[in-house]
Design an enzyme around this catalytic site. Structure first.
Site, mmCIF file in Angstrom:
data_model
loop_
_atom_site.group_PDB
_atom_site.id
_atom_site.type_symbol
_atom_site.label_atom_id
_atom_site.label_comp_id
_atom_site.label_asym_id
_atom_site.label_seq_id
_atom_site.Cartn_x
_atom_site.Cartn_y
_atom_site.Cartn_z
ATOM 1 N N HIS A 99 37.801 38.587 38.429
ATOM 2 C CA HIS A 99 37.103 39.343 38.695
ATOM 3 C C HIS A 99 38.467 40.858 38.755
ATOM 4 O O HIS A 99 38.301 42.197 38.383
ATOM 5 C CB HIS A 99 36.503 40.230 39.991
ATOM 6 C CG HIS A 99 35.710 40.867 39.800
ATOM 7 N ND1 HIS A 99 34.383 41.863 39.273
ATOM 8 C CD2 HIS A 99 36.433 41.926 41.043
ATOM 9 C CE1 HIS A 99 34.590 43.000 40.288
ATOM 10 N NE2 HIS A 99 35.383 43.450 40.398
ATOM 11 N N GLU A 100 39.361 40.633 40.007
ATOM 12 C CA GLU A 100 40.273 42.426 39.667
ATOM 13 C C GLU A 100 41.451 41.494 38.801
ATOM 14 O O GLU A 100 41.157 43.344 38.205
ATOM 15 C CB GLU A 100 41.332 41.445 41.421
ATOM 16 C CG GLU A 100 39.696 40.970 42.552
ATOM 17 C CD GLU A 100 39.337 43.062 42.928
ATOM 18 O OE1 GLU A 100 39.798 43.597 42.344
ATOM 19 O OE2 GLU A 100 38.734 43.253 43.440
ATOM 20 N N HIS A 103 39.569 43.363 35.889
ATOM 21 C CA HIS A 103 39.968 45.200 36.410
ATOM 22 C C HIS A 103 40.975 45.779 35.509
ATOM 23 O O HIS A 103 40.789 46.758 34.270
ATOM 24 C CB HIS A 103 39.743 45.941 37.465
ATOM 25 C CG HIS A 103 38.880 45.927 38.694
ATOM 26 N ND1 HIS A 103 38.065 46.074 38.001
ATOM 27 C CD2 HIS A 103 38.517 45.307 39.415
ATOM 28 C CE1 HIS A 103 36.932 46.291 38.913
ATOM 29 N NE2 HIS A 103 37.340 46.058 39.655
#
Length: 284
Positions: A99-100, A103
């Site tokens: 998820h990170e 980004h």
């Protein structure tokens, strides 16, 4: 793998793998991830190194190249969670790490690599990262997926709902964004990711599931060896040039479409989401 630590607080700031030591990456799953994180820093760094490199290679093969804004010197801040004792480390949960990292993918692709602030707020700020993290963790055997269930010590994870085809488990539609409490990027992103999750499962139902997410390595002349990842190569009838390859399976097809869509997004792509106002995913 060798881990280098410097300074008074190696766990938080200074531990990283040294690339000159060529050893196979091995992680013993019997090692208890709930032990105090400082006591198994080598395992944590190895796990983060592995997950980051898998995601890096996959993003690259789907079009996140240097020209599209890819960088190799990016940093990802990870944390301990005070949801259990001892504290769980987010590095040990692949969904959190992906998820990170996603980004960095979405902010560089949307609006171009020189406009990395395009997804900073509102509906545009919720466009995307949970879907990629959930899709990469999925298998050919369907299952519902929570985001951050382990680190949060909650079965439903850190979102309002688990990602699911079952409307009883996850009732989200685009209209859900009209409800109070859906102004934050994570709440918005949960709805957007659920919509993409439903679409992907429908594509898998039609085109099947690819166990191999990475397309084959191209030959020296740019052609691809025989493979089961893409549909047959087609060519432009006017120029004779090869058209972009199209993944043949449902999960890889939507992954490619999502990354291609990010590249085509305008700055702060709110209006394009408004155009989906009446879209309501259907589930069986």
């Amino acid at each position: 793998m060798k881990v280098q630590s410097k300074g008074p607080s190696p766990h938080r700031y200074h531990s990283h793998p040294l690339g000159e030591i060529l050893l196979p990456l091995r992680f013993n799953p019997a090692e208890d991830s709930m032990v105090e994180p400082q006591s198994h820093i080598d395992a944590i760094v190895t796990q983060l190194f592995y997950t980051s490199n898998v995601a890096h290679d996959l993003f690259y093969r789907y079009g996140f190249t240097e020209a599209a804004g890819r960088k190799t010197d990016t940093r990802c801040w990870m944390y301990l969670w005070n949801t259990a004792s001892p504290y769980p480390d987010g590095d040990m949960e692949a969904g959190i790490v992906i998820h990170e990292l996603a980004h960095g993918l979405s902010t560089r692709l949307t609006g171009g690599p020189k406009n990395s602030g395009c997804l900073s707020w509102g509906k545009s700020g919720g466009m995307g990262e949970d879907f990629i993290a959930t899709s990469l963790r999925s298998t050919s055997i369907y299952s519902n997926y929570a985001m951050g269930a382990w680190v949060s010590n909650r079965e439903c994870g850190i979102r309002n709902y688990i990602y699911s085809l079952n409307t009883t488990v996850n009732p989200s539609t685009y209209k859900t964004l009209d409800k109070p409490g859906y102004w934050g990027v994570h709440a918005i992103g949960g709805v957007w990711a659920e919509m993409l999750w439903v679409v992907q499962q429908r594509l898998i139902g039609t085109y099947g599931f690819s166990e191999t997410l990475l397309p084959p390595t191209p030959n020296a002349d740019g052609s691809l060896p025989p493979n089961d990842c893409n549909r047959p190569q087609t060519f432009n009838s006017l120029s004779g040039q090869a058209n972009p390859l199209v993944p043949k399976h449902g999960n890889t097809l939507l992954m490619q479409l999502v990354l291609n869509g990010m590249k085509r997004n305008p700055v702060r792509p709110v209006s394009s989401m408004r155009g989906m106002r009446s879209f309501k995913p259907t589930r069986s």
